[in-house]
Design a protein around this motif. Sequence first.
Motif, PDB file in Angstrom:
ATOM      1  N   LEU B 325      71.056  85.489  44.667  1.00 55.52           N
ATOM      2  CA  LEU B 325      71.207  84.462  45.789  1.00 55.52           C
ATOM      3  C   LEU B 325      72.477  84.738  46.644  1.00 55.52           C
ATOM      4  CD1 LEU B 325      71.056  81.149  43.846  1.00 55.52           C
ATOM      5  CD2 LEU B 325      69.195  82.415  44.795  1.00 55.52           C
ATOM      6  N   GLY B 326      73.095  85.908  46.492  1.00 58.40           N
ATOM      7  CA  GLY B 326      74.383  86.415  47.257  1.00 58.40           C
ATOM      8  C   GLY B 326      75.501  85.618  47.616  1.00 58.40           C
ATOM      9  N   ALA B 327      75.839  84.560  46.476  1.00 55.49           N
ATOM     10  CA  ALA B 327      76.761  83.966  46.657  1.00 55.49           C
ATOM     11  C   ALA B 327      77.120  83.379  45.128  1.00 55.49           C
ATOM     12  CB  ALA B 327      76.609  82.520  47.104  1.00 55.49           C
ATOM     13  N   LEU B 328      78.339  82.889  44.767  1.00 53.77           N
ATOM     14  CA  LEU B 328      78.737  82.503  43.386  1.00 53.77           C
ATOM     15  C   LEU B 328      78.504  80.952  43.153  1.00 53.77           C
ATOM     16  CD1 LEU B 328      82.048  84.521  43.156  1.00 53.77           C
ATOM     17  CD2 LEU B 328      80.175  84.829  41.672  1.00 53.77           C
ATOM     18  N   PRO B 329      78.694  80.455  41.989  1.00 49.82           N
ATOM     19  CA  PRO B 329      78.425  79.277  41.629  1.00 49.82           C
ATOM     20  C   PRO B 329      79.489  78.620  42.363  1.00 49.82           C
ATOM     21  CG  PRO B 329      78.219  80.391  39.766  1.00 49.82           C
ATOM     22  CD  PRO B 329      78.459  81.367  40.810  1.00 49.82           C
ATOM     23  N   GLY B 330      79.044  77.321  42.925  1.00 47.15           N
ATOM     24  CA  GLY B 330      80.258  76.458  43.950  1.00 47.15           C
ATOM     25  C   GLY B 330      79.473  76.485  45.285  1.00 47.15           C
ATOM     26  N   SER B 331      78.614  77.477  45.682  1.00 51.15           N
ATOM     27  CA  SER B 331      78.037  77.370  46.994  1.00 51.15           C
ATOM     28  C   SER B 331      76.613  77.743  46.830  1.00 51.15           C
ATOM     29  CB  SER B 331      78.718  78.311  47.715  1.00 51.15           C
ATOM     30  OG  SER B 331      80.314  78.131  48.008  1.00 51.15           O
ATOM     31  N   LEU B 332      75.848  77.517  45.968  1.00 41.38           N
ATOM     32  CA  LEU B 332      74.538  77.671  45.414  1.00 41.38           C
ATOM     33  C   LEU B 332      73.515  76.681  46.314  1.00 41.38           C
ATOM     34  CD1 LEU B 332      74.605  79.197  41.823  1.00 41.38           C
ATOM     35  CD2 LEU B 332      74.910  80.400  44.147  1.00 41.38           C
ATOM     36  N   GLY B 333      72.425  77.165  46.344  1.00 42.24           N
ATOM     37  CA  GLY B 333      71.650  76.035  47.248  1.00 42.24           C
ATOM     38  C   GLY B 333      70.273  76.760  47.175  1.00 42.24           C
ATOM     39  N   ALA B 334      69.025  76.057  47.336  1.00 40.00           N
ATOM     40  CA  ALA B 334      67.726  76.518  47.366  1.00 40.00           C
ATOM     41  C   ALA B 334      67.067  76.312  48.772  1.00 40.00           C
ATOM     42  CB  ALA B 334      66.946  75.713  46.221  1.00 40.00           C
ATOM     43  N   VAL B 335      67.906  76.118  49.766  1.00 42.61           N
ATOM     44  CA  VAL B 335      67.125  76.097  50.938  1.00 42.61           C
ATOM     45  C   VAL B 335      66.934  77.409  51.633  1.00 42.61           C
ATOM     46  CG1 VAL B 335      67.602  75.479  53.622  1.00 42.61           C
ATOM     47  CG2 VAL B 335      68.359  73.851  51.739  1.00 42.61           C
ATOM     48  N   GLY B 336      65.610  77.518  51.794  1.00 35.15           N
ATOM     49  CA  GLY B 336      65.278  78.848  52.373  1.00 35.15           C
ATOM     50  C   GLY B 336      65.094  79.943  51.264  1.00 35.15           C
ATOM     51  N   VAL B 337      65.386  79.630  49.958  1.00 37.65           N
ATOM     52  CA  VAL B 337      65.232  80.831  48.963  1.00 37.65           C
ATOM     53  C   VAL B 337      63.751  81.172  48.607  1.00 37.65           C
ATOM     54  CG1 VAL B 337      65.556  80.935  46.580  1.00 37.65           C
ATOM     55  CG2 VAL B 337      67.355  80.092  47.880  1.00 37.65           C
ATOM     56  N   THR B 338      63.548  82.329  48.750  1.00 43.37           N
ATOM     57  CA  THR B 338      62.137  83.002  48.390  1.00 43.37           C
ATOM     58  C   THR B 338      62.291  83.947  47.201  1.00 43.37           C
ATOM     59  OG1 THR B 338      62.514  84.698  49.959  1.00 43.37           O
ATOM     60  CG2 THR B 338      61.245  82.640  50.837  1.00 43.37           C
ATOM     61  N   GLY B 339      61.393  84.139  46.510  1.00 45.45           N
ATOM     62  CA  GLY B 339      61.231  85.119  45.413  1.00 45.45           C
ATOM     63  C   GLY B 339      61.601  84.507  44.258  1.00 45.45           C
ATOM     64  N   HIS B 340      62.280  83.300  44.247  1.00 47.20           N
ATOM     65  CA  HIS B 340      62.562  82.869  42.802  1.00 47.20           C
ATOM     66  C   HIS B 340      61.870  81.374  42.597  1.00 47.20           C
ATOM     67  CE1 HIS B 340      65.226  86.050  42.334  1.00 47.20           C
ATOM     68  NE2 HIS B 340      65.998  85.647  43.604  1.00 47.20           N
ATOM     69  N   PRO B 341      61.350  81.171  41.501  1.00 42.82           N
ATOM     70  CA  PRO B 341      60.971  79.653  41.272  1.00 42.82           C
ATOM     71  C   PRO B 341      61.889  78.362  41.370  1.00 42.82           C
ATOM     72  CG  PRO B 341      60.372  81.067  39.432  1.00 42.82           C
ATOM     73  CD  PRO B 341      61.229  81.933  40.351  1.00 42.82           C
ATOM     74  N   VAL B 342      61.413  77.530  42.006  1.00 43.17           N
ATOM     75  CA  VAL B 342      62.514  76.288  42.205  1.00 43.17           C
ATOM     76  C   VAL B 342      61.778  75.190  41.319  1.00 43.17           C
ATOM     77  CG1 VAL B 342      63.301  74.701  43.600  1.00 43.17           C
ATOM     78  CG2 VAL B 342      63.211  77.063  44.441  1.00 43.17           C
ATOM     79  N   ILE B 343      62.450  74.603  40.489  1.00 47.37           N
ATOM     80  CA  ILE B 343      61.981  73.341  39.814  1.00 47.37           C
ATOM     81  C   ILE B 343      63.121  72.378  39.784  1.00 47.37           C
ATOM     82  CG2 ILE B 343      63.101  74.336  37.595  1.00 47.37           C
ATOM     83  CD1 ILE B 343      60.698  72.669  36.001  1.00 47.37           C
ATOM     84  N   ALA B 344      62.600  71.149  40.217  1.00 48.48           N
ATOM     85  CA  ALA B 344      63.593  70.092  40.815  1.00 48.48           C
ATOM     86  C   ALA B 344      63.302  68.772  39.947  1.00 48.48           C
ATOM     87  CB  ALA B 344      63.541  69.702  42.338  1.00 48.48           C
ATOM     88  N   ASP B 345      64.298  68.021  39.804  1.00 52.84           N
ATOM     89  CA  ASP B 345      64.203  66.749  39.079  1.00 52.84           C
ATOM     90  C   ASP B 345      63.396  65.696  40.038  1.00 52.84           C
ATOM     91  OD1 ASP B 345      64.783  64.961  37.005  1.00 52.84           O
ATOM     92  OD2 ASP B 345      65.824  63.892  38.320  1.00 52.84           O
ATOM     93  N   GLY B 346      62.820  64.969  39.394  1.00 50.18           N
ATOM     94  CA  GLY B 346      62.064  63.933  40.144  1.00 50.18           C
ATOM     95  C   GLY B 346      63.204  62.934  41.073  1.00 50.18           C
ATOM     96  N   ALA B 347      64.274  62.938  40.682  1.00 48.17           N
ATOM     97  CA  ALA B 347      65.172  61.784  41.346  1.00 48.17           C
ATOM     98  C   ALA B 347      65.402  62.493  42.750  1.00 48.17           C
ATOM     99  CB  ALA B 347      66.342  61.698  40.641  1.00 48.17           C
ATOM    100  N   LEU B 348      65.183  63.707  43.013  1.00 45.64           N
ATOM    101  CA  LEU B 348      65.408  64.523  44.410  1.00 45.64           C
ATOM    102  C   LEU B 348      64.383  64.363  45.373  1.00 45.64           C
ATOM    103  CD1 LEU B 348      67.122  67.874  43.358  1.00 45.64           C
ATOM    104  CD2 LEU B 348      68.296  65.588  44.295  1.00 45.64           C
ATOM    105  N   ARG B 349      63.162  63.852  44.750  1.00 41.16           N
ATOM    106  CA  ARG B 349      61.929  63.797  45.721  1.00 41.16           C
ATOM    107  C   ARG B 349      62.230  62.830  46.894  1.00 41.16           C
ATOM    108  NH1 ARG B 349      56.587  64.913  44.227  1.00 41.16           N
ATOM    109  NH2 ARG B 349      56.669  65.234  42.293  1.00 41.16           N
ATOM    110  N   GLY B 350      61.949  63.216  47.935  1.00 45.66           N
ATOM    111  CA  GLY B 350      61.904  62.661  49.322  1.00 45.66           C
ATOM    112  C   GLY B 350      63.341  62.248  49.755  1.00 45.66           C
ATOM    113  N   ARG B 351      64.084  62.950  49.166  1.00 51.41           N
ATOM    114  CA  ARG B 351      65.647  62.634  49.631  1.00 51.41           C
ATOM    115  C   ARG B 351      65.897  63.412  51.071  1.00 51.41           C
ATOM    116  NH1 ARG B 351      69.367  60.626  46.079  1.00 51.41           N
ATOM    117  NH2 ARG B 351      70.430  60.175  47.887  1.00 51.41           N
ATOM    118  N   ARG B 352      66.880  62.612  52.105  1.00 51.77           N
ATOM    119  CA  ARG B 352      67.056  63.484  53.028  1.00 51.77           C
ATOM    120  C   ARG B 352      68.646  63.192  53.231  1.00 51.77           C
ATOM    121  NH1 ARG B 352      62.388  60.287  54.433  1.00 51.77           N
ATOM    122  NH2 ARG B 352      63.588  58.617  54.915  1.00 51.77           N
ATOM    123  N   GLY B 353      69.148  63.858  54.324  1.00 50.99           N
ATOM    124  CA  GLY B 353      70.251  63.675  54.544  1.00 50.99           C
ATOM    125  C   GLY B 353      71.409  64.069  53.304  1.00 50.99           C
ATOM    126  N   MET B 354      70.742  65.431  52.437  1.00 59.88           N
ATOM    127  CA  MET B 354      71.671  65.774  51.266  1.00 59.88           C
ATOM    128  C   MET B 354      72.514  66.824  51.669  1.00 59.88           C
ATOM    129  SD  MET B 354      70.442  63.741  48.972  1.00 59.88           S
ATOM    130  CE  MET B 354      70.366  64.201  47.345  1.00 59.88           C
TER     131      MET B 354
END
Lengths: 565, 565
Positions: B325-354
């Motif tokens: 990901l090019g960063a260390l834990p603390g600044s990680l995120g999934a925005v724009g990430v490609t090439g790695h699967p992303v699995i998310a908990d249902g509580a995040l579904r539809g959330r905005r302004g995060m």
Amino acid sequence: MRWSQSFVPTLREDPAEADAPSHRLLLRAGYVRQLTAGHYSLLPLAVRVRSKIIQIIREEMDRIGAQEMLLPALHPAEIWQRSGRWELMGQEMFRLRDRRGADLALGMTHEEIFATVAQELSSYKQLPRQWYQFQTKFRDEPRPKSGLLRVREFTMKDAYSFDLDQAGLDASFEAYHGAYVRIFERLGIPALAVDASSGTMGGSGSTEFMCPAEVGEDLVVHSPACGYAANIEKATSRLPEADDGPGDPTPEPFDTPGVRTIDDLATGYDAPADRQIKTLVYLLDGRLTLVLLRGDHPLNEQKLADATGAVSIRAAGPEEIQDALGALPGSLGAVGVTGHPVIADGALRGRRGMFTGANTDDVHLRGVDVDRDIPVGTWADLREVAAGEPCPRCGEPLRIERAIEVGHIFKLGDRYARAMGAEVLDPDGKRVPLVMGSYGIGVERAMAVIVEVHHDDKGIVWPLAVAPFQVAVVVAQPDDPETAAAAGDLYTGLGAAGIEVIIDDRAERAGVKFRDVELTGIPYRVTVGRRGLAEGVVEVTARATGETVRIAPAEVVAHIEGLLA
Amino acid sequence: MRWSQSFVPTLREDPAEADAPSHRLLLRAGYVRQLTAGHYSLLPLAVRVRSKIIQIIREEMDRIGAQEMLLPALHPAEIWQRSGRWELMGQEMFRLRDRRGADLALGMTHEEIFATVAQELSSYKQLPRQWYQFQTKFRDEPRPKSGLLRVREFTMKDAYSFDLDQAGLDASFEAYHGAYVRIFERLGIPALAVDASSGTMGGSGSTEFMCPAEVGEDLVVHSPACGYAANIEKATSRLPEADDGPGDPTPEPFDTPGVRTIDDLATGYDAPADRQIKTLVYLLDGRLTLVLLRGDHPLNEQKLADATGAVSIRAAGPEEIQDALGALPGSLGAVGVTGHPVIADGALRGRRGMFTGANTDDVHLRGVDVDRDIPVGTWADLREVAAGEPCPRCGEPLRIERAIEVGHIFKLGDRYARAMGAEVLDPDGKRVPLVMGSYGIGVERAMAVIVEVHHDDKGIVWPLAVAPFQVAVVVAQPDDPETAAAAGDLYTGLGAAGIEVIIDDRAERAGVKFRDVELTGIPYRVTVGRRGLAEGVVEVTARATGETVRIAPAEVVAHIEGLLA
């Protein structure tokens, strides 16, 4: 139980892989299935028979005051190392390592483990103690075979006695001997109690319970006249006294070109086999040893092991023999041999005028006086007896029969208690190791042996005490509502009377059901058929005799109760 | 039975090594001894309790039409390889080689082995089938502990159902569910039936029976209001709907020097934890995967395993994360990430302004719209619920309690039958694999759990149904012939009435005997003493209540019969 809901997968044909009758019948009658060589799945009927065998054994153990425990099947190597049996058990013990790399053994017997529990005994006042368990034993048999008779995993009733001294052990041993006689009687196994070798178990004596059977892998020597019985590894016989005359002043060599065998020498040189000394060469725990027997007497290797305490025994090869004695087999002898121990069978003691090899190829000696000319270090009973020889007790001819071991009881002494530090205070306040005995019966082997003894050409014929069900109600026409109802009533009535009953309610032809009831060996069959009911009767057939009586349905329960009583 | 001849080695002090109450009491009351970590010897009283537990389980299995079998404990590797579990079971399976070098496993469960027996079923007409056994299981636990609660060798009642289809399986599963409820009721274990993860067993669902206990290693989530109950690995809760407003047109990066944790970001940047996206990086069967949860929600790893089917699960290390990901834990995120699967908990579904990390050290993003900005491949329930959250069913606050698993039942589907080729003909004459369920209870663990639930500061308080003896007759003055004779008569009379009785005839002070009867948990004590006899009475004391009644010796049998009825 309803046959239609039971899993009794009977087979129409004899399974090709089955050698022993019990193997063939237990497979064919749907009692067992092989998972892999030496490991069997017990199906529902077998589980029922097994429970009954266990219960009979349990009752007889409880009767002599024994207490049931259950000790682990998987053991740390360290415990087996303390007794020295980690090495001794060799390939027969399954060994493994756990995730931390610790060595473990699957229990093939439990002397060491019970001795660790006995460490908590503290005083002679707590003795004697009789402890037992039903636990799975694992043994890596070189040749698992004959179905349940020789397996790698089986249930054993193993019991252990703890006494203060040899007199206590003798009394405990007697109690188990009596219990075993009752157990085998109740199981329908005609077992002979025979003197036996203790093998790797050690100790001062052991008795095997042997059931004569054609498929047996052991040989039992016995005298029908007086009841003497011993395992071939222990049996002796009474030989006529030899009359050798005065003998010769000195051994005399003579040429024997081409002579290689006892027979060669006997035929060509007027040297009857019973005047020859047979010289065998063995490596006993690595040490080359001369083993002497009379020319016509075969060696029993277990006797050699028992006499010497050797664990590893093998015949020497021709090169080893030539290196040691300077000659090849055929001309070997012990006259003048030094540097190698000599062990001789008692039948050679005091013999004179004997023939033996001269340790020069194609040369023999005559006029050998065993006591004078041969440096015998150990005299022992080494020869295997032959059928027809006189019984050592009564002098009548001995018989030799094939038999299966069904139980084995051992006077162990204090070997295991010493190794495990299982000690108590004696009446003088001194710490002494417990004196132990051990006592084993293989449960599934007992099941197979019962079948070996109790079967006919139609299948198994269980003794009542161990039958999976006492009665099978066969519904001849299950589609016929009246027949089905009458049979159902009988089934319910028998069950309510505490009789163990299965109803064959399958949508099969009556012939198929009769065959299966016979094959599975259920002692009594109650046949409920339309025609009989029209005449007001059902049929009760005894499996053992085939005898059939026709009685009114209302009389069946009382009639069966009478048969079972 | 006579106490003087029994082996009941009670201890005066609590054993130092015992952590759980059941461990302490079973050692101290002379029920068990440890042979080595995870392997226990069951002494006579424990064997009696074990038999009663087994008999209760057996009766309930028989009641639902199940048939008892006994399948081998030692299995060829080949059978486990066919199902793929030879690999899957990892270090928990004990493995060994026989003398011929063949790989073997000690059975930790028997799905594969029972499926091989089921190969002989041939038609849907034979279904359903319920088969069970009591067999030793071996599991190389990483941390054996707490006496009989977590061991490496134990007796399991394992049962297997065989059905034609899912509907059949559902019915079989229901039958076992009912049987288990009855079994635990009869054993005195207040078990909760909870939804559970199936783990390596696979299949479409499972229910665990959990007994609340302080020493429990599992967590049960339940709602006292409506009865909802689930293992922490399966439990869900009803969260309030989030109101995020319209959100932002696009994520906006902002500098967050030194921010490493959810808290750091919440405190310094007005980003409440419930508006953050937590980005974890895992290796699932070796594949690097991003796992997203709400900032204040913990991950439950078993839920991740169940959602992905992954067998091997581990958190990625810092280097692996930086490489990916090019960063260390603390600044990680999934925005724009490609090439790695992303699995998310249902509580995040539809959330905005995060808020989330920007995959650049010391930079985060705000205004993230999860559905718009993150390529979530899988939505799943991943978060572990917390106490006090609303019940998913009734909305009342959830409780979380420590508990011990006492039973586990699984809907397996056709996985094992397919692997083993266990097929039957369906009504259309087509070969279909059997649909299986499996159903387990650990017998010795059940014994320990009963003690966890039923003890007080004096010792064990067995429920009547599983007590080793129902009554202990204590002879207060064994030297006094009249007292001894009266006690002996009572002992004989109780035994003759079919009551399970032990007589404490030891030459010990009465106080020692009272203490031992209390410690061992025998439900009723009949005290026979000189003084009482002079007044024409003996004392009957209930272990559970301490209540004592004084009655005439002649009334004891009837009185006890009344108490037991």
